[in-house]
Design an enzyme around this catalytic site. Sequence first.
Site, short mmCIF file in Angstrom:
data_model
loop_
_atom_site.label_atom_id
_atom_site.label_comp_id
_atom_site.label_asym_id
_atom_site.label_seq_id
_atom_site.Cartn_x
_atom_site.Cartn_y
_atom_site.Cartn_z
CB CYS A 223 23.02 -45.38 24.05
SG CYS A 223 24.58 -44.51 23.74
CD GLU B 120 23.30 -52.77 22.34
OE1 GLU B 120 23.80 -51.82 21.72
OE2 GLU B 120 22.75 -52.62 23.47
CG HIS C 78 25.70 -49.74 23.60
ND1 HIS C 78 24.76 -49.55 22.62
CD2 HIS C 78 26.39 -48.59 23.71
CE1 HIS C 78 24.88 -48.32 22.13
NE2 HIS C 78 25.87 -47.71 22.79
#
Length: 371
Positions: free
Chosen positions: A255, A347, A345
Amino acid sequence: MTPTPAILVLEDGRTFAGEAYGAVGETFGEAVFTTGMTGYQETLTDPSYHRQVVVQTAPQIGNTGVNDEDDESDRIWVSGYVVRDPARRASNWRATGDLGERLAAEGVVGISGVDTRALTRHLRERGAMRVGVSSVDTDPQALLARVQQSPGMVGADLSAQVSTPEPYTVQAVREHRYTIAALDLGIKRNVSRRLAERGVTTHVLPSSSTLDDLLAVNPDAVFFSPGPGDPATADHPVELAREVMRRRIPLFGICFGSQILGRALGFGTYKLGYGHRGINQPVLDRTTGKVEVTSHNHGFAVDAPLDTVTDTEFGGVEVSHVCLNDNVVEGLRALDVPAFTVQYHPEAAAGPHDADYLFDRFVELVEKRAA
Protein backbone atom coordinates in the site's frame (compact mmCIF):
# COMPACT_ATOMS: atom_id res chain seq x y z
CA MET A 1 -32.87 9.88 25.67
CA THR A 2 -33.42 12.59 23.06
CA PRO A 3 -30.89 12.20 20.22
CA THR A 4 -28.46 15.07 19.58
CA PRO A 5 -28.82 16.64 16.11
CA ALA A 6 -25.75 16.59 13.90
CA ILE A 7 -24.82 17.72 10.40
CA LEU A 8 -22.27 16.72 7.78
CA VAL A 9 -21.07 19.37 5.33
CA LEU A 10 -18.83 18.63 2.33
CA GLU A 11 -16.48 21.26 0.96
CA ASP A 12 -18.72 21.79 -2.09
CA GLY A 13 -21.59 22.70 0.25
CA ARG A 14 -23.60 19.45 0.07
CA THR A 15 -25.16 18.96 3.50
CA PHE A 16 -26.61 15.93 5.26
CA ALA A 17 -28.53 15.98 8.55
CA GLY A 18 -28.53 13.22 11.12
CA GLU A 19 -27.87 12.43 14.77
CA ALA A 20 -24.70 12.32 16.82
CA TYR A 21 -23.09 8.87 16.91
CA GLY A 22 -20.16 8.30 19.22
CA ALA A 23 -18.72 11.46 20.74
CA VAL A 24 -20.57 14.79 20.61
CA GLY A 25 -18.31 17.42 19.09
CA GLU A 26 -16.88 18.58 15.79
CA THR A 27 -14.33 17.04 13.44
CA PHE A 28 -12.78 17.56 10.02
CA GLY A 29 -11.00 15.36 7.50
CA GLU A 30 -11.21 13.86 4.04
CA ALA A 31 -14.55 12.20 3.28
CA VAL A 32 -14.05 8.69 1.87
CA PHE A 33 -16.29 5.66 1.55
CA THR A 34 -15.56 2.01 2.18
CA THR A 35 -17.63 -0.80 0.71
CA GLY A 36 -16.84 -3.53 3.25
CA MET A 37 -19.90 -5.13 4.81
CA THR A 38 -17.78 -6.54 7.66
CA GLY A 39 -14.63 -5.52 9.49
CA TYR A 40 -15.66 -2.10 10.79
CA GLN A 41 -13.50 -2.52 13.90
CA GLU A 42 -10.42 -3.23 11.76
CA THR A 43 -11.28 -0.23 9.57
CA LEU A 44 -11.57 2.12 12.52
CA THR A 45 -8.24 1.03 14.00
CA ASP A 46 -6.31 1.00 10.70
CA PRO A 47 -3.72 3.83 10.85
CA SER A 48 -4.10 4.34 7.10
CA TYR A 49 -7.45 6.06 7.83
CA HIS A 50 -5.77 8.79 9.90
CA ARG A 51 -7.39 12.19 9.18
CA GLN A 52 -10.21 10.67 7.15
CA VAL A 53 -13.94 10.72 7.82
CA VAL A 54 -15.08 7.24 6.83
CA VAL A 55 -18.51 6.62 5.29
CA GLN A 56 -19.75 3.03 5.61
CA THR A 57 -21.74 2.04 2.54
CA ALA A 58 -23.21 -1.01 4.32
CA PRO A 59 -26.48 0.28 5.80
CA GLN A 60 -26.29 -1.25 9.28
CA ILE A 61 -23.13 -1.02 11.36
CA GLY A 62 -22.38 -2.22 14.89
CA ASN A 63 -24.28 -5.53 14.79
CA THR A 64 -21.39 -7.55 16.22
CA GLY A 65 -20.23 -4.91 18.70
CA VAL A 66 -16.51 -4.57 19.41
CA ASN A 67 -14.07 -6.95 21.05
CA ASP A 68 -10.56 -7.02 22.50
CA GLU A 69 -8.97 -9.02 19.69
CA ASP A 70 -9.67 -7.42 16.30
CA ASP A 71 -8.00 -4.02 16.65
CA GLU A 72 -5.28 -3.41 14.06
CA SER A 73 -3.50 -0.87 16.29
CA ASP A 74 -3.69 0.62 19.77
CA ARG A 75 -6.47 3.12 19.01
CA ILE A 76 -9.15 4.30 16.60
CA TRP A 77 -7.54 6.44 13.88
CA VAL A 78 -10.45 7.73 11.78
CA SER A 79 -11.18 11.41 12.34
CA GLY A 80 -14.91 10.87 11.94
CA TYR A 81 -17.45 8.14 11.25
CA VAL A 82 -20.63 8.16 9.14
CA VAL A 83 -23.27 5.41 9.24
CA ARG A 84 -26.87 5.04 8.21
CA ASP A 85 -28.33 2.70 10.82
CA PRO A 86 -26.32 1.93 13.97
CA ALA A 87 -27.33 -1.37 15.50
CA ARG A 88 -29.43 -0.90 18.63
CA ARG A 89 -27.93 -3.98 20.25
CA ALA A 90 -24.70 -5.88 19.64
CA SER A 91 -25.14 -9.62 19.19
CA ASN A 92 -22.00 -11.73 18.96
CA TRP A 93 -20.35 -14.19 21.33
CA ARG A 94 -17.01 -12.38 20.95
CA ALA A 95 -18.38 -8.91 21.74
CA THR A 96 -17.03 -7.13 24.80
CA GLY A 97 -18.61 -3.74 24.13
CA ASP A 98 -20.83 -1.52 22.01
CA LEU A 99 -19.45 0.29 18.96
CA GLY A 100 -21.11 3.63 19.72
CA GLU A 101 -19.78 3.54 23.27
CA ARG A 102 -16.28 2.72 22.01
CA LEU A 103 -16.38 5.68 19.63
CA ALA A 104 -17.52 7.99 22.42
CA ALA A 105 -14.87 6.71 24.82
CA GLU A 106 -12.11 7.50 22.29
CA GLY A 107 -13.57 10.89 21.38
CA VAL A 108 -14.47 9.95 17.80
CA VAL A 109 -17.18 12.25 16.45
CA GLY A 110 -19.69 10.47 14.24
CA ILE A 111 -23.08 10.93 12.65
CA SER A 112 -25.88 8.41 12.02
CA GLY A 113 -29.17 8.52 10.15
CA VAL A 114 -27.41 9.78 7.02
CA ASP A 115 -28.43 8.65 3.54
CA THR A 116 -25.06 6.99 2.97
CA ARG A 117 -26.10 5.77 -0.47
CA ALA A 118 -26.65 9.34 -1.66
CA LEU A 119 -23.46 10.50 0.07
CA THR A 120 -21.42 7.71 -1.54
CA ARG A 121 -22.80 8.46 -5.00
CA HIS A 122 -21.90 12.12 -4.50
CA LEU A 123 -18.32 11.27 -3.53
CA ARG A 124 -18.02 8.82 -6.41
CA GLU A 125 -19.14 11.47 -8.88
CA ARG A 126 -17.34 14.47 -7.38
CA GLY A 127 -14.36 12.76 -5.73
CA ALA A 128 -13.13 12.49 -2.16
CA MET A 129 -13.15 15.92 -0.55
CA ARG A 130 -12.83 17.74 2.75
CA VAL A 131 -15.73 17.41 5.17
CA GLY A 132 -16.87 18.50 8.58
CA VAL A 133 -19.17 16.72 11.03
CA SER A 134 -20.61 18.64 13.95
CA SER A 135 -23.09 17.98 16.73
CA VAL A 136 -22.27 21.25 18.52
CA ASP A 137 -22.92 23.73 15.69
CA THR A 138 -25.62 22.77 13.19
CA ASP A 139 -25.34 25.93 11.06
CA PRO A 140 -24.32 24.57 7.63
CA GLN A 141 -22.75 27.81 6.38
CA ALA A 142 -20.65 28.27 9.49
CA LEU A 143 -19.43 24.69 9.33
CA LEU A 144 -18.74 24.99 5.59
CA ALA A 145 -16.44 27.95 6.23
CA ARG A 146 -14.42 25.86 8.70
CA VAL A 147 -14.33 22.90 6.30
CA GLN A 148 -12.87 25.09 3.57
CA GLN A 149 -10.15 26.25 5.97
CA SER A 150 -9.17 22.71 6.94
CA PRO A 151 -6.14 20.96 5.35
CA GLY A 152 -6.54 18.61 2.39
CA MET A 153 -4.89 15.24 1.81
CA VAL A 154 -2.63 16.27 -1.09
CA GLY A 155 0.71 17.23 0.42
CA ALA A 156 -0.15 15.73 3.82
CA ASP A 157 2.85 14.06 5.49
CA LEU A 158 1.16 11.78 8.01
CA SER A 159 3.13 8.56 8.39
CA ALA A 160 5.29 9.90 11.23
CA GLN A 161 2.11 10.72 13.17
CA VAL A 162 0.98 7.07 13.22
CA SER A 163 4.35 5.31 13.45
CA THR A 164 5.53 3.57 16.61
CA PRO A 165 7.67 5.88 18.79
CA GLU A 166 9.87 2.97 19.89
CA PRO A 167 10.98 -0.26 18.20
CA TYR A 168 9.25 -3.50 19.19
CA THR A 169 9.47 -7.13 18.12
CA VAL A 170 6.88 -9.70 17.08
CA GLN A 171 8.34 -13.16 17.50
CA ALA A 172 7.99 -15.99 15.00
CA VAL A 173 5.44 -18.67 15.79
CA ARG A 174 7.04 -22.04 16.49
CA GLU A 175 10.44 -22.26 14.72
CA HIS A 176 12.27 -19.01 13.93
CA ARG A 177 13.47 -18.97 10.30
CA TYR A 178 14.12 -15.38 9.26
CA THR A 179 14.36 -11.84 10.63
CA ILE A 180 12.66 -8.89 8.97
CA ALA A 181 13.06 -5.16 9.65
CA ALA A 182 9.66 -3.49 9.12
CA LEU A 183 9.52 0.28 8.65
CA ASP A 184 6.33 1.36 10.40
CA LEU A 185 4.53 3.91 8.25
CA GLY A 186 1.19 2.82 9.73
CA ILE A 187 1.50 -0.93 10.06
CA LYS A 188 -1.46 -3.21 10.83
CA ARG A 189 -1.04 -5.95 13.40
CA ASN A 190 -2.11 -8.65 11.00
CA VAL A 191 0.99 -8.09 8.84
CA SER A 192 3.26 -9.24 11.66
CA ARG A 193 0.88 -12.11 12.46
CA ARG A 194 0.99 -13.36 8.86
CA LEU A 195 4.77 -13.23 8.87
CA ALA A 196 5.03 -14.87 12.30
CA GLU A 197 2.99 -17.82 11.01
CA ARG A 198 5.75 -18.35 8.43
CA GLY A 199 8.54 -18.44 10.99
CA VAL A 200 9.48 -14.78 10.61
CA THR A 201 10.48 -12.56 13.54
CA THR A 202 9.57 -8.95 12.74
CA HIS A 203 11.36 -5.94 14.23
CA VAL A 204 8.95 -3.00 13.82
CA LEU A 205 10.90 0.26 13.61
CA PRO A 206 9.84 3.94 13.66
CA SER A 207 9.36 5.72 10.33
CA SER A 208 12.35 7.96 11.13
CA SER A 209 14.72 4.97 11.26
CA THR A 210 17.97 5.16 9.32
CA LEU A 211 19.64 2.47 7.25
CA ASP A 212 21.93 1.77 10.21
CA ASP A 213 18.84 1.25 12.40
CA LEU A 214 17.48 -1.30 9.93
CA LEU A 215 20.81 -3.10 9.58
CA ALA A 216 21.27 -3.17 13.36
CA VAL A 217 18.69 -5.98 13.67
CA ASN A 218 20.63 -8.02 11.10
CA PRO A 219 17.61 -8.46 8.83
CA ASP A 220 17.23 -11.10 6.15
CA ALA A 221 14.76 -8.75 4.45
CA VAL A 222 13.06 -5.35 4.83
CA PHE A 223 9.35 -4.53 4.75
CA PHE A 224 7.72 -1.15 4.13
CA SER A 225 4.25 -0.97 5.69
CA PRO A 226 0.95 0.60 4.71
CA GLY A 227 0.17 4.07 6.05
CA PRO A 228 -1.67 7.37 5.51
CA GLY A 229 -0.91 10.54 3.61
CA ASP A 230 0.54 11.69 0.31
CA PRO A 231 3.51 9.55 -0.82
CA ALA A 232 4.96 12.57 -2.61
CA THR A 233 5.92 13.96 0.82
CA ALA A 234 7.76 10.83 2.02
CA ASP A 235 11.30 11.63 0.89
CA HIS A 236 13.08 9.92 3.81
CA PRO A 237 11.44 6.49 3.30
CA VAL A 238 12.04 6.79 -0.46
CA GLU A 239 15.77 7.29 0.01
CA LEU A 240 15.84 4.51 2.58
CA ALA A 241 14.23 2.14 0.05
CA ARG A 242 16.90 3.07 -2.51
CA GLU A 243 19.65 2.28 -0.02
CA VAL A 244 18.08 -1.10 0.74
CA MET A 245 17.85 -1.97 -2.95
CA ARG A 246 21.44 -0.85 -3.58
CA ARG A 247 22.46 -3.49 -1.04
CA ARG A 248 20.24 -6.07 -2.73
CA ILE A 249 18.41 -6.85 0.51
CA PRO A 250 15.01 -8.43 -0.24
CA LEU A 251 12.32 -5.76 -0.01
CA PHE A 252 8.52 -5.91 0.06
CA GLY A 253 6.12 -2.95 0.25
CA ILE A 254 2.37 -2.91 0.84
CA CYS A 255 0.00 0.00 0.00
CA PHE A 256 1.78 3.20 1.14
CA GLY A 257 4.94 1.09 1.15
CA SER A 258 4.22 0.19 -2.48
CA GLN A 259 3.97 3.87 -3.37
CA ILE A 260 7.26 4.55 -1.57
CA LEU A 261 9.00 1.79 -3.51
CA GLY A 262 7.40 3.08 -6.68
CA ARG A 263 8.96 6.48 -6.08
CA ALA A 264 12.29 4.86 -5.18
CA LEU A 265 12.22 3.08 -8.55
CA GLY A 266 11.68 6.39 -10.33
CA PHE A 267 7.92 6.45 -10.86
CA GLY A 268 5.54 9.23 -9.89
CA THR A 269 2.42 9.01 -7.76
CA TYR A 270 -0.97 10.67 -8.08
CA LYS A 271 -4.23 11.04 -6.16
CA LEU A 272 -7.17 8.90 -7.22
CA GLY A 273 -10.55 10.53 -7.67
CA TYR A 274 -12.23 8.70 -4.81
CA GLY A 275 -9.81 5.87 -4.04
CA HIS A 276 -10.21 2.16 -3.46
CA ARG A 277 -11.57 1.18 -0.05
CA GLY A 278 -13.30 -2.09 0.69
CA ILE A 279 -12.82 -5.85 0.63
CA ASN A 280 -14.20 -6.74 -2.80
CA GLN A 281 -11.78 -5.29 -5.37
CA PRO A 282 -10.79 -7.58 -8.31
CA VAL A 283 -7.06 -7.60 -9.11
CA LEU A 284 -5.20 -9.53 -11.83
CA ASP A 285 -1.90 -11.12 -10.81
CA ARG A 286 -0.08 -11.00 -14.15
CA THR A 287 2.55 -13.52 -13.07
CA THR A 288 -0.06 -16.28 -12.66
CA GLY A 289 -3.05 -14.99 -14.64
CA LYS A 290 -5.26 -15.42 -11.58
CA VAL A 291 -7.90 -12.89 -10.54
CA GLU A 292 -8.01 -12.20 -6.82
CA VAL A 293 -10.73 -10.58 -4.72
CA THR A 294 -8.75 -8.22 -2.52
CA SER A 295 -8.90 -5.74 0.34
CA HIS A 296 -8.01 -2.12 -0.43
CA ASN A 297 -7.51 1.18 1.38
CA HIS A 298 -5.69 3.73 -0.73
CA GLY A 299 -6.32 7.16 -2.18
CA PHE A 300 -3.03 7.47 -4.09
CA ALA A 301 -1.46 5.23 -6.73
CA VAL A 302 1.78 4.69 -8.65
CA ASP A 303 2.02 6.10 -12.17
CA ALA A 304 3.81 3.36 -14.13
CA PRO A 305 3.35 2.05 -17.70
CA LEU A 306 1.18 -1.05 -17.68
CA ASP A 307 2.49 -2.97 -20.68
CA THR A 308 6.23 -2.36 -20.88
CA VAL A 309 9.26 -3.13 -18.73
CA THR A 310 10.71 0.14 -17.46
CA ASP A 311 14.47 0.59 -17.22
CA THR A 312 15.43 2.12 -13.86
CA GLU A 313 18.52 2.68 -11.73
CA PHE A 314 17.83 -0.78 -10.31
CA GLY A 315 17.25 -2.55 -13.62
CA GLY A 316 14.00 -3.56 -15.25
CA VAL A 317 10.68 -3.10 -13.44
CA GLU A 318 7.27 -4.34 -14.54
CA VAL A 319 3.70 -3.88 -13.33
CA SER A 320 2.80 -7.21 -11.71
CA HIS A 321 -0.79 -6.54 -10.59
CA VAL A 322 -3.60 -4.43 -12.10
CA CYS A 323 -7.03 -3.48 -10.75
CA LEU A 324 -9.67 -4.80 -13.13
CA ASN A 325 -12.12 -2.03 -12.28
CA ASP A 326 -9.99 0.87 -13.51
CA ASN A 327 -6.50 -0.37 -14.56
CA VAL A 328 -4.81 1.22 -11.56
CA VAL A 329 -1.33 -0.18 -10.87
CA GLU A 330 -1.68 -2.64 -7.98
CA GLY A 331 1.84 -4.06 -7.83
CA LEU A 332 5.41 -3.73 -9.11
CA ARG A 333 8.13 -6.32 -9.57
CA ALA A 334 11.82 -5.51 -9.96
CA LEU A 335 13.51 -7.95 -12.34
CA ASP A 336 17.13 -7.34 -11.33
CA VAL A 337 16.94 -6.71 -7.58
CA PRO A 338 14.91 -8.68 -5.00
CA ALA A 339 12.04 -6.23 -4.54
CA PHE A 340 8.31 -6.25 -5.20
CA THR A 341 5.17 -4.43 -4.04
CA VAL A 342 1.41 -4.67 -3.93
CA GLN A 343 -0.93 -1.72 -3.57
CA TYR A 344 -3.65 -3.67 -1.76
CA HIS A 345 -3.71 -5.59 1.55
CA PRO A 346 -2.78 -9.29 1.50
CA GLU A 347 -3.08 -9.35 5.29
CA ALA A 348 -6.78 -8.56 4.64
CA ALA A 349 -8.10 -7.83 8.11
CA ALA A 350 -11.01 -8.04 7.56
CA GLY A 351 -11.37 -9.42 4.08
CA PRO A 352 -10.66 -12.21 1.61
CA HIS A 353 -7.52 -14.35 1.81
CA ASP A 354 -6.94 -14.70 -1.95
CA ALA A 355 -3.68 -12.73 -1.74
CA ASP A 356 -2.22 -14.36 1.36
CA TYR A 357 0.30 -16.15 -0.90
CA LEU A 358 2.21 -12.88 -1.25
CA PHE A 359 3.75 -13.43 2.17
CA ASP A 360 4.96 -16.80 0.88
CA ARG A 361 6.40 -15.00 -2.15
CA PHE A 362 8.25 -12.66 0.22
CA VAL A 363 9.68 -15.57 2.20
CA GLU A 364 10.76 -17.22 -1.05
CA LEU A 365 12.77 -14.09 -1.92
CA VAL A 366 14.54 -14.41 1.43
CA GLU A 367 15.18 -18.11 0.86
CA LYS A 368 16.79 -17.41 -2.53
CA ARG A 369 19.13 -14.87 -0.95
CA ALA A 370 20.04 -17.26 1.86
CA ALA A 371 20.72 -20.17 -0.53
